[in-house]
Motif scaffolding. Sequence first.
Motif, PDB file in Angstrom:
ATOM      1  N   LEU A 257     -51.095 -58.373 -76.821  1.00  0.00           N
ATOM      2  CA  LEU A 257     -50.403 -59.138 -75.774  1.00  0.00           C
ATOM      3  C   LEU A 257     -51.300 -60.213 -75.173  1.00  0.00           C
ATOM      4  CD1 LEU A 257     -48.624 -56.210 -73.860  1.00  0.00           C
ATOM      5  CD2 LEU A 257     -47.549 -57.901 -75.359  1.00  0.00           C
ATOM      6  N   THR A 258     -52.535 -59.833 -74.854  1.00  0.00           N
ATOM      7  CA  THR A 258     -53.431 -60.789 -74.193  1.00  0.00           C
ATOM      8  C   THR A 258     -54.868 -60.550 -74.644  1.00  0.00           C
ATOM      9  OG1 THR A 258     -54.215 -61.658 -72.076  1.00  0.00           O
ATOM     10  CG2 THR A 258     -53.717 -59.307 -72.149  1.00  0.00           C
ATOM     11  N   ASN A 259     -55.632 -61.639 -74.689  1.00  0.00           N
ATOM     12  CA  ASN A 259     -57.060 -61.497 -75.015  1.00  0.00           C
ATOM     13  C   ASN A 259     -57.940 -61.817 -73.799  1.00  0.00           C
ATOM     14  OD1 ASN A 259     -56.808 -64.221 -74.817  1.00  0.00           O
ATOM     15  ND2 ASN A 259     -57.566 -64.706 -76.863  1.00  0.00           N
ATOM     16  N   ARG A 260     -57.297 -61.916 -72.617  1.00  0.00           N
ATOM     17  CA  ARG A 260     -58.059 -62.248 -71.397  1.00  0.00           C
ATOM     18  C   ARG A 260     -58.602 -60.992 -70.728  1.00  0.00           C
ATOM     19  NH1 ARG A 260     -57.379 -67.347 -73.001  1.00  0.00           N
ATOM     20  NH2 ARG A 260     -55.226 -67.979 -73.005  1.00  0.00           N
ATOM     21  N   ILE A 261     -59.642 -61.185 -69.914  1.00  0.00           N
ATOM     22  CA  ILE A 261     -59.944 -60.228 -68.851  1.00  0.00           C
ATOM     23  C   ILE A 261     -59.049 -60.657 -67.698  1.00  0.00           C
ATOM     24  CG2 ILE A 261     -61.640 -59.596 -67.098  1.00  0.00           C
ATOM     25  CD1 ILE A 261     -62.488 -58.277 -69.556  1.00  0.00           C
ATOM     26  N   CYS A 262     -58.206 -59.763 -67.226  1.00  0.00           N
ATOM     27  CA  CYS A 262     -57.242 -60.093 -66.165  1.00  0.00           C
ATOM     28  C   CYS A 262     -57.654 -59.390 -64.883  1.00  0.00           C
ATOM     29  CB  CYS A 262     -55.848 -59.628 -66.571  1.00  0.00           C
ATOM     30  SG  CYS A 262     -55.284 -60.391 -68.097  1.00  0.00           S
ATOM     31  N   ASP A 263     -57.694 -60.154 -63.804  1.00  0.00           N
ATOM     32  CA  ASP A 263     -58.124 -59.625 -62.501  1.00  0.00           C
ATOM     33  C   ASP A 263     -57.099 -60.102 -61.475  1.00  0.00           C
ATOM     34  OD1 ASP A 263     -59.414 -58.861 -60.215  1.00  0.00           O
ATOM     35  OD2 ASP A 263     -61.320 -59.830 -60.700  1.00  0.00           O
TER      36      ASP A 263
END
Length: 405
Positions: A257-263
């Motif tokens: 779904l995502t390859n980010r670090i999400c904060d």
Amino acid sequence: MRRRQFLTGIAGITACGLSLPAFARRAPLKVGIVGGGIVGASIALHLAEAGADVVLFEKTAPASGATRNSFAWLNAFVADRHYQALRLRSLAAYHALDVPLGLGIIWGGYLNWARDAAEAQIVRANAAQLDGTRFPARMLSAAEFAALDSAIEPGPIAAALFSSIDGHLDPVWATERFLRRARQHGAHTVYPCELQGLRFHQGRLTTALTSTGEIPLERLVVAAGVDTPRILAMAGFELQLRHAPGFLMHSMSLPALTNRICDGPGGVEFKQMADGTLVGGDSPEPPDLPVHAAIRERAMDFPDEALRAWHGTRVLDKIKAFLPGAQAVALDHVTLGFRPMPTDALPIVGAVPGATDVYVAVTHSGVTLAPILGDYVRREVLGEQKVDALTPYRPGRFMAVLRKS
Ligand SMILES: Cc1cc2nc3c(=O)[nH]c(=O)nc-3n(C[C@H](O)[C@H](O)[C@H](O)COP(=O)(O)OP(=O)(O)OC[C@H]3O[C@@H](n4cnc5c(N)ncnc54)[C@H](O)[C@@H]3O)c2cc1C
């Protein structure tokens, strides 16, 4: 590609495998490393590659300490500029090592967003930390946010930033890759093998006393995470670390779904690993509730399975609120780890005052810092160079030397 060149440029370091100064000794220096976490593993790789006779001993199994329980976000977010430069050099070192070692780093960047004015202030302060570096964070409008990552449903956005240089990895896998390459260069890794004592003769280290026997050594690098103070006491040096527990939720696997670090709002941090699992938390330390009293005092497991499951479900539900594509995924497990946290939150790296054959490398953010510490520790332990970049991080700043036997 351009970013990688930049990062490598600012590092001014050599990738593993490139030429290094000759090791001008008749026999290779015999160096022990205590601790098979990511920091010890990187140090073992760099020392073995440079020709040292390396033996790494680990009391349990590789990556069984803080490393296994780490969020493993590679980043340069810190207010202290000197420390930030060290972190940036380590990110560059990771770029150099990623493909040759097969680390599998996900360089997806970091998304940080806020839903109200109070949180927005924090997001802007976070962005300001990278101002003046070659890699400033970018503030995003809601439309830019949506264009950048359509899998995330952020809700109302009061402020948002994107930092493109951040990455994340599987810390257990990366540790194993460091150790594998170290062994290819002749390092021995011994586990389970607990360091129980040290023997000195006329002030020089001669022997490590371990649970599997005596090991003759000329130098010892202590990379033992939260157990470091106990080992340094064997060398007559008193050090205290701050107790810093942290838990993480791990989900079952789901499609990418995502390859980010999400904060996101409410302190929810999450990432999706290469194997499709989500990993996340919502609090740097267990909240100050009676049920956490014991965990907040000492290293232990969750007191019961109900508490573990409650945290896991709670955090997963929060993540699902931002990640609609994850609605169906189930909780897999929850980890509880203990950060090796220096009392001033800065790394502790250098020869131990009063026992200079013993060298220490203990730090929070050890996943971010492992490659640069491996490089710098190698230079100092082999006597190639005193690394000025390590000056603020010497153990002597906590000077309280006990009588060395
Ligand atoms: C919840 C959490 C989140 C984190 N998030 C991040 C993050 O996002 N980014 C980041 O960069 N860092 C993060 N960290 C910190 C990072 O994980 C640690 O700084 C890093 O893993 C430390 O690695 P290490 O090798 O020094 O220690 P460890 O991984 O703890 O390894 C030390 C090893 O020494 C062994 N040992 C101890 N005593 C002895 C002995 N007497 N004999 C033999 N072996 C011994 C232990 O068994 C252990 O395996 C996080 C940590 C936690 C807990």
